[in-house]
Design a protein around this motif. Structure first.
Motif, PDB file in Angstrom:
ATOM      1  N   THR A 210      34.625  30.505  41.465  1.00 44.83           N
ATOM      2  CA  THR A 210      34.995  29.396  40.603  1.00 44.83           C
ATOM      3  C   THR A 210      36.188  29.744  39.732  1.00 44.83           C
ATOM      4  O   THR A 210      37.020  28.892  39.418  1.00 44.83           O
ATOM      5  CB  THR A 210      33.801  29.006  39.712  1.00 44.83           C
ATOM      6  OG1 THR A 210      32.678  28.792  40.557  1.00 44.83           O
ATOM      7  CG2 THR A 210      34.079  27.751  38.926  1.00 44.83           C
ATOM      8  N   ALA A 211      36.295  31.007  39.355  1.00 36.80           N
ATOM      9  CA  ALA A 211      37.430  31.414  38.529  1.00 36.80           C
ATOM     10  C   ALA A 211      38.741  31.292  39.279  1.00 36.80           C
ATOM     11  O   ALA A 211      39.797  31.106  38.680  1.00 36.80           O
ATOM     12  CB  ALA A 211      37.243  32.863  38.076  1.00 36.80           C
TER      13      ALA A 211
ATOM     14  N   SER B 182      33.361  47.539  44.012  1.00 38.34           N
ATOM     15  CA  SER B 182      32.972  46.847  42.779  1.00 38.34           C
ATOM     16  C   SER B 182      31.738  45.986  43.030  1.00 38.34           C
ATOM     17  O   SER B 182      31.552  45.445  44.128  1.00 38.34           O
ATOM     18  CB  SER B 182      34.117  45.972  42.276  1.00 38.34           C
ATOM     19  OG  SER B 182      33.722  45.246  41.122  1.00 38.34           O
ATOM     20  N   VAL B 183      30.917  45.858  42.002  1.00 43.41           N
ATOM     21  CA  VAL B 183      29.716  45.034  42.075  1.00 43.41           C
ATOM     22  C   VAL B 183      29.396  44.561  40.663  1.00 43.41           C
ATOM     23  O   VAL B 183      29.804  45.181  39.678  1.00 43.41           O
ATOM     24  CB  VAL B 183      28.543  45.846  42.684  1.00 43.41           C
ATOM     25  CG1 VAL B 183      28.035  46.895  41.696  1.00 43.41           C
ATOM     26  CG2 VAL B 183      27.418  44.942  43.158  1.00 43.41           C
ATOM     27  N   SER B 184      28.678  43.465  40.542  1.00 45.89           N
ATOM     28  CA  SER B 184      28.276  42.962  39.225  1.00 45.89           C
ATOM     29  C   SER B 184      27.028  43.684  38.745  1.00 45.89           C
ATOM     30  O   SER B 184      26.070  43.864  39.511  1.00 45.89           O
ATOM     31  CB  SER B 184      28.012  41.451  39.281  1.00 45.89           C
ATOM     32  OG  SER B 184      29.196  40.751  39.560  1.00 45.89           O
TER      33      SER B 184
ATOM     34  N   ASN C 218      38.301  37.640  37.702  1.00 47.19           N
ATOM     35  CA  ASN C 218      39.745  37.812  37.848  1.00 47.19           C
ATOM     36  C   ASN C 218      40.108  39.292  37.910  1.00 47.19           C
ATOM     37  O   ASN C 218      40.958  39.702  38.711  1.00 47.19           O
ATOM     38  CB  ASN C 218      40.486  37.145  36.680  1.00 47.19           C
ATOM     39  CG  ASN C 218      40.538  35.640  36.813  1.00 47.19           C
ATOM     40  OD1 ASN C 218      40.413  35.106  37.908  1.00 47.19           O
ATOM     41  ND2 ASN C 218      40.710  34.952  35.697  1.00 47.19           N
ATOM     42  N   SER C 219      39.445  40.088  37.083  1.00 46.67           N
ATOM     43  CA  SER C 219      39.707  41.528  37.081  1.00 46.67           C
ATOM     44  C   SER C 219      39.290  42.164  38.399  1.00 46.67           C
ATOM     45  O   SER C 219      39.965  43.072  38.906  1.00 46.67           O
ATOM     46  CB  SER C 219      38.960  42.191  35.925  1.00 46.67           C
ATOM     47  OG  SER C 219      39.403  41.695  34.680  1.00 46.67           O
TER      48      SER C 219
ATOM     49  N   ALA D 164      43.362  43.461  44.938  1.00 49.06           N
ATOM     50  CA  ALA D 164      44.732  43.246  45.412  1.00 49.06           C
ATOM     51  C   ALA D 164      45.620  44.454  45.156  1.00 49.06           C
ATOM     52  O   ALA D 164      46.529  44.753  45.946  1.00 49.06           O
ATOM     53  CB  ALA D 164      45.320  42.005  44.739  1.00 49.06           C
ATOM     54  N   SER D 165      45.356  45.180  44.056  1.00 45.54           N
ATOM     55  CA  SER D 165      46.211  46.316  43.695  1.00 45.54           C
ATOM     56  C   SER D 165      45.758  47.626  44.321  1.00 45.54           C
ATOM     57  O   SER D 165      46.414  48.652  44.156  1.00 45.54           O
ATOM     58  CB  SER D 165      46.237  46.472  42.172  1.00 45.54           C
ATOM     59  OG  SER D 165      44.950  46.818  41.677  1.00 45.54           O
ATOM     60  N   GLY D 166      44.639  47.620  45.025  1.00 41.92           N
ATOM     61  CA  GLY D 166      44.153  48.825  45.669  1.00 41.92           C
ATOM     62  C   GLY D 166      43.309  49.726  44.797  1.00 41.92           C
ATOM     63  O   GLY D 166      42.973  50.845  45.192  1.00 41.92           O
ATOM     64  N   LYS D 167      42.931  49.254  43.599  1.00 39.96           N
ATOM     65  CA  LYS D 167      42.083  50.062  42.720  1.00 39.96           C
ATOM     66  C   LYS D 167      40.658  50.151  43.256  1.00 39.96           C
ATOM     67  O   LYS D 167      39.925  51.091  42.935  1.00 39.96           O
ATOM     68  CB  LYS D 167      42.084  49.486  41.302  1.00 39.96           C
ATOM     69  CG  LYS D 167      43.419  49.634  40.587  1.00 39.96           C
ATOM     70  CD  LYS D 167      43.339  49.070  39.181  1.00 39.96           C
ATOM     71  CE  LYS D 167      44.678  49.238  38.460  1.00 39.96           C
ATOM     72  NZ  LYS D 167      44.631  48.668  37.086  1.00 39.96           N
ATOM     73  N   ILE D 168      40.252  49.160  44.029  1.00 42.53           N
ATOM     74  CA  ILE D 168      38.962  49.191  44.715  1.00 42.53           C
ATOM     75  C   ILE D 168      39.203  48.849  46.179  1.00 42.53           C
ATOM     76  O   ILE D 168      40.188  48.188  46.523  1.00 42.53           O
ATOM     77  CB  ILE D 168      37.937  48.213  44.095  1.00 42.53           C
ATOM     78  CG1 ILE D 168      38.466  46.768  44.125  1.00 42.53           C
ATOM     79  CG2 ILE D 168      37.570  48.620  42.678  1.00 42.53           C
ATOM     80  CD1 ILE D 168      37.456  45.728  43.652  1.00 42.53           C
ATOM     81  N   ASP D 169      38.300  49.301  47.024  1.00 43.82           N
ATOM     82  CA  ASP D 169      38.432  49.024  48.461  1.00 43.82           C
ATOM     83  C   ASP D 169      37.722  47.737  48.855  1.00 43.82           C
ATOM     84  O   ASP D 169      38.112  47.084  49.832  1.00 43.82           O
ATOM     85  CB  ASP D 169      37.840  50.189  49.269  1.00 43.82           C
ATOM     86  CG  ASP D 169      38.583  51.482  49.032  1.00 43.82           C
ATOM     87  OD1 ASP D 169      39.794  51.518  49.319  1.00 43.82           O
ATOM     88  OD2 ASP D 169      37.950  52.450  48.565  1.00 43.82           O
ATOM     89  N   ALA D 170      36.654  47.392  48.123  1.00 42.18           N
ATOM     90  CA  ALA D 170      35.853  46.226  48.499  1.00 42.18           C
ATOM     91  C   ALA D 170      35.072  45.733  47.292  1.00 42.18           C
ATOM     92  O   ALA D 170      34.909  46.455  46.294  1.00 42.18           O
ATOM     93  CB  ALA D 170      34.897  46.578  49.631  1.00 42.18           C
TER      94      ALA D 170
END
Length: 341
Positions: free
Chosen positions: A18-19, A199-201, A233-234, A240-246
């Motif tokens: 939604t964001a 990343s995960v919530s 958004n973060s 997109a910047s490659g800081k995380i893979d998935a």
């Protein structure tokens, strides 16, 4: 959505989508239920429009579907006599695209869930009436008879079977999303996560599963880095910047996000799915009616008619949810066990 934990995971995962593109601005009611979003959208001349006023969440598709008398004859007499199928959605206050939210006309409750309900109602020869509630009050509506059936991403659980009966219609899955250019895939194998940053919530069932995989990898001398971000958004900026893979989240939210960014430099894709119930059981989403109402069988038979005749596949494809297809609707299939439901 078997528990508060997984309910929270759905809302957070879909909030990520939604964001990116807020669609549910028309859903302003804050009470227990809404009369503002009860547009029926019934079959017209044997046709149902999937994804109508979806504002990009679905590919609008018109399918032919008519009453099947042998199935509608199975309906409880009171429902058949009423001529309506009153369907509940637990989408207040903000909606959760692509599943259920107020469409671009600012009045029609659209999304994959009410659209399937409209298809089922057409097979049953009934006029669909959609009522929107908060999640908790949707179940109150079923209990009180205000609602015949909920099509609202409800997970089949053994705990819920104490009060409700089910007709399954979609897999309950989590998904990994990666940049479209990424070659990595989960391939239903946690060992493929070795060396990755995901990343995960926090406080969600997907976090629980991911941390279990992290612990298994650690015992094998391998590393999985888990990162947390304050908002969606973060997360997608980090992707997109490659800081995380998935990113691991609820599959419907991932599918929605993939569609929204498909034609942008930051396009994403699904790199694999995993049952929201964990590795031992495929979680299932099901139409939910009051126990002993007599609705589960005709609902399942109507869904199976849609599966056998191709309308079901078109419905899923319209919402980019084909990876949650079931081969058959079942009445009260095995659900999440009592110790996890």
């Amino acid at each position: 959505m078997p528990t508060l934990l997984s309910r929270r995971s759905l809302i957070r995962g879909l909030a990520s989508a939604t964001a990116v593109a807020t669609l549910a601005t028309g859903l302003a009611a804050c009470g227990g239920d809404s009369d503002a979003a009860t547009t029926t959208g019934s079959a017209n001349n044997g046709e149902v429009v999937i994804g109508q006023v979806s504002n990009g969440a679905a590919q609008q598709t018109t399918v032919k579907v008519s009453e099947v008398k042998s199935i509608s004859a199975e309906l409880p007499a009171a429902v058949r006599k009423s001529g309506r199928l009153v369907m509940g959605e637990g989408a207040l206050p903000a909606g959760f695209p692509p599943l259920a939210y107020v469409g671009s006309d600012q009045k029609t409750l659209t999304g994959s869930e009410p659209d399937l309900g409209r298809l089922v109602a057409a097979v049953l020869g009934l006029t669909p009436q959609v009522k929107n509630f908060t999640w908790e009050n949707m179940f109150v509506g079923i209990d009180s008879g205000k609602v015949d059936v909920a099509f609202s991403n409800v997970t089949d659980t053994e705990e819920r079977k104490k009060k409700y009966e089910f007709a399954s219609y979609r897999q309950d899955n989590l998904a990994f999303t990666v940049p479209k250019k990424s070659t990595w895939n989960f391939d239903d194998n946690y060992e493929n996560l070795a060396g990755k940053t995901v990343s995960v919530s926090a406080g969600t069932n997907q976090e629980k599963i991911l941390l279990e995989w992290k612990a298994k990898l650690a015992k094998e001398g391998k590393n999985l880095t888990v990162k947390y971000y304050q908002d969606s958004n973060s997360v997608y900026l980090a992707l997109a910047s490659g800081k995380i893979d998935a990113y691991l989240g609820p599959n419907p939210g991932i599918a929605y996000h993939n569609r929204q960014v498909a034609d942008t430099p930051n396009a994403t894709r699904t790199a694999g799915t995993y049952s929201g119930a964990g590795g031992s059981l495929q979680g299932l989403i099901a139409a939910t009616a009051k126990k002993d109402s007599g609705l589960a069988k005709p609902l399942a038979d109507a869904i199976n008619h849609l599966i056998e005749n191709g309308q079901y596949a078109k419905w899923l494809a319209a919402y980019n949810l084909s990876n949650e297809a079931v081969t058959r609707s079942e009445v009260n299939p095995p659900g999440l066990p009592l110790d996890n439901s």
